[in-house]
Design an enzyme around this catalytic site. Structure first.
Site, mmCIF file in Angstrom:
data_model
loop_
_atom_site.group_PDB
_atom_site.id
_atom_site.type_symbol
_atom_site.label_atom_id
_atom_site.label_comp_id
_atom_site.label_asym_id
_atom_site.label_seq_id
_atom_site.Cartn_x
_atom_site.Cartn_y
_atom_site.Cartn_z
ATOM 1 N N ARG A 378 35.798 36.073 38.315
ATOM 2 C CA ARG A 378 35.775 37.178 39.234
ATOM 3 C C ARG A 378 37.164 37.432 39.819
ATOM 4 O O ARG A 378 37.351 37.521 41.014
ATOM 5 C CB ARG A 378 34.768 36.908 40.332
ATOM 6 C CG ARG A 378 34.117 38.221 40.726
ATOM 7 C CD ARG A 378 32.817 38.014 41.396
ATOM 8 N NE ARG A 378 32.365 39.292 41.893
ATOM 9 C CZ ARG A 378 31.137 39.532 42.263
ATOM 10 N NH1 ARG A 378 30.241 38.592 42.201
ATOM 11 N NH2 ARG A 378 30.795 40.711 42.715
ATOM 12 N N CYS A 379 38.125 37.494 38.916
ATOM 13 C CA CYS A 379 39.489 37.800 39.319
ATOM 14 C C CYS A 379 40.101 38.508 38.150
ATOM 15 O O CYS A 379 39.908 38.105 37.021
ATOM 16 C CB CYS A 379 40.266 36.523 39.560
ATOM 17 S SG CYS A 379 41.480 36.131 38.307
ATOM 18 N N GLU A 752 35.600 42.637 41.524
ATOM 19 C CA GLU A 752 36.275 41.372 41.795
ATOM 20 C C GLU A 752 36.989 41.328 43.138
ATOM 21 O O GLU A 752 37.379 40.250 43.600
ATOM 22 C CB GLU A 752 37.265 41.082 40.665
ATOM 23 C CG GLU A 752 36.542 40.866 39.346
ATOM 24 C CD GLU A 752 37.443 40.998 38.142
ATOM 25 O OE1 GLU A 752 38.111 42.042 38.036
ATOM 26 O OE2 GLU A 752 37.494 40.081 37.327
HETATM 27 N N1 MCN Z 1 31.061 50.822 41.322
HETATM 28 C C1 MCN Z 1 30.793 51.965 42.036
HETATM 29 N N2 MCN Z 1 31.832 52.727 42.520
HETATM 30 C C2 MCN Z 1 33.124 52.344 42.325
HETATM 31 C C3 MCN Z 1 33.400 51.159 41.624
HETATM 32 C C4 MCN Z 1 32.335 50.420 41.107
HETATM 33 O O1 MCN Z 1 29.625 52.282 42.250
HETATM 34 N N3 MCN Z 1 34.125 53.084 42.792
HETATM 35 C C5 MCN Z 1 29.962 50.056 40.714
HETATM 36 C C6 MCN Z 1 30.033 50.192 39.190
HETATM 37 O O2 MCN Z 1 29.450 51.345 38.721
HETATM 38 C C7 MCN Z 1 29.367 48.919 38.730
HETATM 39 C C8 MCN Z 1 29.774 47.923 39.803
HETATM 40 O O3 MCN Z 1 30.126 48.692 40.960
HETATM 41 O O4 MCN Z 1 27.981 49.089 38.678
HETATM 42 C C9 MCN Z 1 31.000 47.072 39.382
HETATM 43 O O5 MCN Z 1 31.929 47.932 38.804
HETATM 44 P P1 MCN Z 1 33.418 47.549 38.374
HETATM 45 O O6 MCN Z 1 34.216 47.234 39.555
HETATM 46 O O7 MCN Z 1 33.889 48.601 37.459
HETATM 47 O O8 MCN Z 1 33.285 46.169 37.579
HETATM 48 P P2 MCN Z 1 32.590 45.915 36.176
HETATM 49 O O9 MCN Z 1 31.383 46.715 36.079
HETATM 50 O O10 MCN Z 1 33.596 45.974 35.099
HETATM 51 O O11 MCN Z 1 32.102 44.443 36.384
HETATM 52 C C10 MCN Z 1 32.972 43.353 36.173
HETATM 53 C C11 MCN Z 1 33.157 42.545 37.419
HETATM 54 C C12 MCN Z 1 33.725 41.238 37.036
HETATM 55 S S1 MCN Z 1 35.111 41.212 36.121
HETATM 56 C C13 MCN Z 1 33.074 40.077 37.327
HETATM 57 S S2 MCN Z 1 33.818 38.635 36.919
HETATM 58 C C14 MCN Z 1 31.788 40.103 37.957
HETATM 59 C C15 MCN Z 1 31.546 41.335 38.739
HETATM 60 O O12 MCN Z 1 31.896 42.423 38.086
HETATM 61 N N4 MCN Z 1 30.752 39.554 37.316
HETATM 62 C C16 MCN Z 1 29.490 39.818 37.779
HETATM 63 N N5 MCN Z 1 30.361 41.395 39.377
HETATM 64 C C17 MCN Z 1 29.280 40.740 38.852
HETATM 65 N N6 MCN Z 1 28.038 40.976 39.328
HETATM 66 C C18 MCN Z 1 26.985 40.357 38.736
HETATM 67 N N7 MCN Z 1 25.756 40.604 39.235
HETATM 68 N N8 MCN Z 1 27.129 39.518 37.692
HETATM 69 C C19 MCN Z 1 28.348 39.227 37.191
HETATM 70 O O13 MCN Z 1 28.479 38.410 36.154
HETATM 71 CU CU1 CUM Z 2 37.823 38.431 36.363
HETATM 72 S S1 CUM Z 2 36.280 37.380 35.712
HETATM 73 MO MO1 CUM Z 2 35.572 39.052 35.235
HETATM 74 O O1 CUM Z 2 37.075 39.500 34.486
HETATM 75 O O2 CUM Z 2 34.644 38.852 33.948
#
Ligand code: MCN
Ligand code: CUM
Length: 798
Positions: A378-379, A752
């Site tokens: 989560r980074c 993250e």
């Molecule tokens: N979102 C939103 N509005 C924004 C940004 C994001 O509504 N402006 C919502 C997105 O649509 C998405 C969620 O928030 O449903 C997370 O979006 P985003 O920041 O784009 O991240 P990712 O979807 O790419 O998720 C990856 C990130 C990472 S890298 C890790 S590690 C992590 C995390 O998400 N792992 C998770 N959160 C997690 N949450 C769960 N439940 N399980 C994991 O394994």
């Molecule tokens: Cu930064 S851990 Mo996430 O990248 O799946």
């Protein structure tokens, strides 16, 4: 981008009631999860399926003299026992890591970390496989291990990677960034300098579901289907094909429901390769599923950075330069998960939220006899370490100058009008308004009140001290651009494919794969916003490489910045096509058709009553399509972001430190985040709560530990402590909205941010409670004994 109406209006975030941007739509996926109908890898059962159990080394460093598999083969129900030799016959003895290193799938000659994969037993059921594994006899010759990066780099350290030509010691690489000369010059002449040594301990991502797969080779079709716990199914398909030699169109990777990833499910693990090889050889499906301890002890770890931080500043608190030096423990193989060109990930964002004249960072990475990794947890690729460094150092400087840590931040923030801002290490921040977020956090935290309370407790010589910690972090998420970011050579773009059906509903397929983030809801919301459709009428599919467009996967909070952008752009392409159908249906010229985002209608200019929705148009696309145009209503977009996005926030933590026990209680926990335009506020809130819990785990209790023999002493949940609801305080969250100027819907990632931003706020708070007596640092995890020792060091213990 591609859009005349400029995307959703950030000021109007109440939504239109159709489940578009800004609405807290309930998660579509939760119905199946809370009714027990999720479908995870371990739920998959295939006819004639075999089970794989891996024999692991009890030693951290040992030569293998021989492996006797005979007794295991005699166990009733054991079908095969595989060793490196068997894999070598199929050219599968080794596999590439994500950083161009080569890792043994099963150990050939020498074990390099405890619990490394030595042999695999394939049997009719899991229990038999386990019985068989116990009967595999391995003759080890135990060697001296080395477990810390510092020890590994000593001249007389045992050489871990002796199979590599030209490898004379345990050194992997040196990396540096920034202007050393300019930075050193400022340090020479500056009025004030501070320095602190800090460790970012080894952590484990700890998803609920461990890693595993079901590999199924179909000899008739000569095709392999692998259900895989994967955060990046397409990238894994390409790597699978490259490793196995099976042509890529004959490889199908399916990520069904995934029970959390947190970075753990980005790499490829030996168990996957073994199961696939066994399936091809035995022509039966093979399941491999890790146990909890196997997951903790062997799969990609996070962090393990030993950092020195230095700041140079003026007497009145203007930071002029930052310098850092890092010693990185990469374990037995260089298997870090980062975009290839960034050996230290995005650590070079260590200037944080501050406008600093010069910066320089250097890093040395070493092999040790510990499990390989260096995945993010989560980074976004080492940003956690960078944020920890700078946010801790700002606190150290505030202490040195006897300044309020909020005040010193204000003095140094990059100002809103400086964006787009290029940092001294060459990073291009898209947008930010740091002071606004800090002001809101301070108001929510009742900052002044707690400062007074802190003083009162000191004067009263109270048993419990108050500490206030701040972190005003900047994240960087959304890799690409493809020109700078790639995974094993594959550029980090992402994709979306939208198909509107004749009856007016739609299917969106994306190249990213959710592990719990709620994409089935939030990505549908982007389509609902752009096409004026009801969110209920849009389904989202992902995780099947046979049907989804190619994408790089979900990690580094890149889904929203990259695949979210692709989704918006693909939807706009659909809308463009729908416009000509609208003209046809409304019997008007296409130039006279206008789109109204608010109502979700096309209408004839000047005649708002003559209107039609895309849902209504869908039928026309199939049943009455304009002459000379293709029928159907679909679009695909592959999106290569021009830049990354830079979410940010200010967190304020108030703790009460017990001088008698060293226990730390959270009095107040405020998190203000800015992720640009928000798609689903409720999902964001959930992401932030989860991430803050992980930040608390990091700061207070989590640590993968090893003894001097290389035994992993933090390898189960009795010893690797995770926070439970008992340790998690009530979070108060707030937000500001600073849209990303280059993102089609102005959104930045957020997943993250809370884990990146919170650990320094928590450590700063605990340090702050003792700062009046001279404490400048307490190492994570801040267990009660460590806190008590820190109290005792400055005479505050009871
Ligand atoms: N979102 C939103 N509005 C924004 C940004 C994001 O509504 N402006 C919502 C997105 O649509 C998405 C969620 O928030 O449903 C997370 O979006 P985003 O920041 O784009 O991240 P990712 O979807 O790419 O998720 C990856 C990130 C990472 S890298 C890790 S590690 C992590 C995390 O998400 N792992 C998770 N959160 C997690 N949450 C769960 N439940 N399980 C994991 O394994
Ligand atoms: Cu930064 S851990 Mo996430 O990248 O799946």
């Amino acid at each position: 981008q591609h859009d005349e109406d400029g995307g959703p209006d950030p000021e109007k975030h109440c939504g239109h009631g159709r489940g578009g941007m800004g609405e807290s739509v309930r998660r579509k996926e939760d119905k199946r999860f809370i009714t027990g109908r999720g479908n995870y890898v371990d739920d998959i059962k295939k006819p004639k399926m075999l089970h794989c159990e891996i024999v692991r080394s009890p030693h951290a460093h040992a030569r293998i003299n021989s492996i006797d598999t005979e007794r295991a083969m005699q166990v009733d129900g054991v079908v095969a026992v595989l060793t490196a030799e068997d894999l070598a016959a199929h050219d599968l003895a080794t596999m590439p890591t994500l950083m161009d290193d080569t890792q043994d799938v099963l150990v050939n000659d020498k074990v390099k970390f405890q619990s490394q994969e030595v042999a695999a037993v394939i049997a009719e059921d899991r229990y038999i496989a386990k019985d068989g594994a116990e009967k595999v006899a391995v003759d080890y010759e135990v060697l001296d291990p080395v477990v810390t990066a510092k020890d590994a780099l000593e001249a007389d350290a045992p050489l871990i990677r002796d199979e590599l030509e030209d490898q004379e010691d345990n050194h992997i690489f040196d990396w540096d960034v920034g202007d050393k000369e300019a930075t050193d010059a400022i340090f020479e002449e500056s009025e004030v300098t501070v320095k602190e040594q800090m460790e970012y301990q080894r952590l484990h991502p700890a998803p609920i579901e461990t890693c595993g797969c079901v590999a199924d080779w179909d000899p008739g079709k000569e095709k392999i289907t692998v259900h895989l716990t994967s955060q990046a199914p397409h990238a894994h398909r390409t790597l699978f094909s490259m490793v196995s030699g099976i042509p890529e169109h004959k490889v199908r990777i399916v990520s069904p429901d995934i029970g959390g990833g947190f970075g753990n499910k980005v790499p490829i693990y030996p168990g996957y390769v073994v199961a696939a090889a066994a399936s091809v050889v035995l022509e039966r499906p093979v399941k491999w599923m890790e146990e909890r301890s196997e997951n903790i002890q062997t799969t990609g770890f996070a962090r393990d950075y030993d950092m020195t931080g230095e700041l140079a500043a003026t007497k009145d608190g203007k930071i002029r330069a930052v310098r850092t030096d890092v010693l990185a423990n990469h374990g037995a193989y260089n298997a870090v998960a980062q975009p290839s060109k960034f050996p230290a990930g995005f650590f070079n964002i260590f200037t944080g939220s501050y406008d600093i004249e010069a910066a320089y960072g250097s890093l040395t990475a070493a092999f040790t006899n510990t499990a390989p990794g260096g995945v993010a947890y989560r980074c976004s690729f080492r940003v956690t370490e960078a944020v920890y460094l700078i946010e801790r150092m700002v606190k150290v400087l505030a202490h040195e100058l006897d300044m309020d840590p909020a005040e010193i931040r204000r003095k140094n923030f990059i100002q809103p009008e400086q964006f787009p801002y290029e940092s001294p290490t060459g990073w291009n921040y898209d947008s930010g308004d740091y002071e606004k977020a800090l002001d809101l956090a301070m108001e929510m935290a009742d900052y002044d009140h707690y400062r007074e309370e802190q003083q009162r407790r000191i004067e009263e010589d109270a048993d419990k001290l108050i500490g206030i910690g701040i972190s005003s972090f900047t994240e960087v998420v959304g890799a690409g651009p493809g020109k700078t970011c790639d995974i094993a050579g594959i550029e980090m773009f992402d994709s979306a494919d939208i198909r509107v059906n004749p009856t007016g509903n739609a299917v969106l397929r994306v190249g990213v794969q959710t592990q719990g983030q709620g994409h089935e809801t939030t990505f549908a919301q982007i389509v609902a916003e752009e096409l004026g459709m009801d969110v209920e009428n849009i389904s989202v599919e992902h995780g099947d490489t046979d049907t989804d467009p190619y994408g790089l996967g979900t990690y580094g909070s890149r889904s929203t910045p990259v695949a979210g952008a692709a989704t918006a752009v693909a939807a706009r392409k659909v809308r463009d096509k729908a416009k000509s159908i609208a003209a046809n249906e409304l019997e008007a010229a296409e130039e006279d058709i206008e789109w109204d985002r608010e109502s979700g209608h096309f209408h004839v200019a000047g005649a708002p009553d003559r209107s039609i929705t895309i849902t209504e148009i869908a039928a026309g696309a199939y049943m009455n399509h304009p002459a000379g145009e293709e029928p159907g209503l679909e679009a695909v977009d592959y999106y290569d972001p021009p830049e990354m996005t830079y979410p940010f926030g200010s967190y304020i933590v108030v703790v009460e430190v017990d001088r008698e026990t060293g226990a730390v209680d959270f009095e107040k926990f405020v998190a203000v985040d800015d992720c640009g335009n928000r798609i689903n506020p409720m999902v964001i809130e959930g992401q932030i709560h989860g991430g803050l819990a992980q930040g608390i785990g990091t700061a207070m209790m989590e640590h993968v530990t090893y003894d001097e023999n290389g035994n992993c002493t933090g390898g189960d949940f009795m010893n690797y402590l995770l926070p439970t609801s008992m340790e998690i305080p009530n979070f108060e969250t707030g937000y500001t909205v600073t849209p990303s100027p280059h993102h089609p819907i102005g959104a930045k990632g957020v997943g993250e941010s809370p884990t990146v931003g919170s650990p320094p706020a928590i450590v700063n708070a605990v340090v702050d409670a003792m700062a009046h007596a001279g404490t400048t640092h307490v190492e994570m995890p801040m267990t009660p004994d460590r806190v008590w020792a820190a109290l005792a060091e400055v005479g505050l213990e009871r």
